[in-house]
Design a protein around this motif. Sequence first.
Motif, PDB file in Angstrom:
ATOM      1  N   GLU A  75      28.044 -31.452  10.901  1.00 46.21           N
ATOM      2  CA  GLU A  75      27.115 -30.501  10.282  1.00 46.21           C
ATOM      3  C   GLU A  75      26.026 -30.066  11.259  1.00 46.21           C
ATOM      4  N   ARG A  78      27.611 -27.588  13.665  1.00 49.72           N
ATOM      5  CA  ARG A  78      27.787 -26.267  13.044  1.00 49.72           C
ATOM      6  C   ARG A  78      26.455 -25.535  12.939  1.00 49.72           C
ATOM      7  N   LYS A  79      25.411 -26.264  12.609  1.00 54.02           N
ATOM      8  CA  LYS A  79      24.074 -25.676  12.521  1.00 54.02           C
ATOM      9  C   LYS A  79      23.615 -25.162  13.892  1.00 54.02           C
ATOM     10  N   ILE A  81      25.554 -24.222  16.370  1.00 52.88           N
ATOM     11  CA  ILE A  81      26.367 -23.051  16.706  1.00 52.88           C
ATOM     12  C   ILE A  81      25.783 -21.803  16.049  1.00 52.88           C
ATOM     13  N   ARG A  82      25.409 -21.918  14.775  1.00 56.64           N
ATOM     14  CA  ARG A  82      24.815 -20.768  14.065  1.00 56.64           C
ATOM     15  C   ARG A  82      23.529 -20.310  14.757  1.00 56.64           C
ATOM     16  N   GLU A  83      22.683 -21.253  15.157  1.00 58.81           N
ATOM     17  CA  GLU A  83      21.429 -20.911  15.839  1.00 58.81           C
ATOM     18  C   GLU A  83      21.689 -20.225  17.184  1.00 58.81           C
ATOM     19  N   GLU A  85      24.386 -18.566  18.100  1.00 60.54           N
ATOM     20  CA  GLU A  85      24.963 -17.243  17.869  1.00 60.54           C
ATOM     21  C   GLU A  85      23.889 -16.241  17.453  1.00 60.54           C
ATOM     22  N   LYS A  86      22.914 -16.713  16.709  1.00 65.52           N
ATOM     23  CA  LYS A  86      21.843 -15.841  16.238  1.00 65.52           C
ATOM     24  C   LYS A  86      20.898 -15.447  17.378  1.00 65.52           C
ATOM     25  N   LYS A  95      34.544 -23.298  19.258  1.00 63.65           N
ATOM     26  CA  LYS A  95      33.731 -23.602  18.080  1.00 63.65           C
ATOM     27  C   LYS A  95      34.566 -23.773  16.820  1.00 63.65           C
ATOM     28  N   THR A  96      35.760 -23.200  16.788  1.00 58.40           N
ATOM     29  CA  THR A  96      36.618 -23.339  15.605  1.00 58.40           C
ATOM     30  C   THR A  96      37.212 -24.740  15.501  1.00 58.40           C
TER      31      THR A  96
END
Length: 98
Positions: A75, A78-79, A81-83, A85-86, A95-96
């Motif tokens: 988790e 994943r968090k 990765i989101r940051e 990407e943003k 990442k997959t």
Amino acid sequence: MNLENKSYRNINSIFGINYGRWKTYPEIEYISVIKTKQSKSFEGTSTRIITDVIHFNMFYNGNKHITFYKTKSLEEARKAIRELEKNLEVNISNKTMI
């Protein structure tokens, strides 16, 4: 890693006090996220602990890289990765697999 200042630091800790120098990171070509094994041996025994760990590596100048983040939590990975990407305009590979 500080995305606003484009800098990172290696943190060392002594008695709970963290320290480390901030360095400007180079132009990032891509970021690789990989799940791997980490082992720890204890001196004087045959005991060995193996755990899964997720590494975030920033690649630059071809094959040079800096491991800038490690976690054992899917988790948290994943968090992160989101940051990334943003806030960064860079390709994040593998990442997959997380």
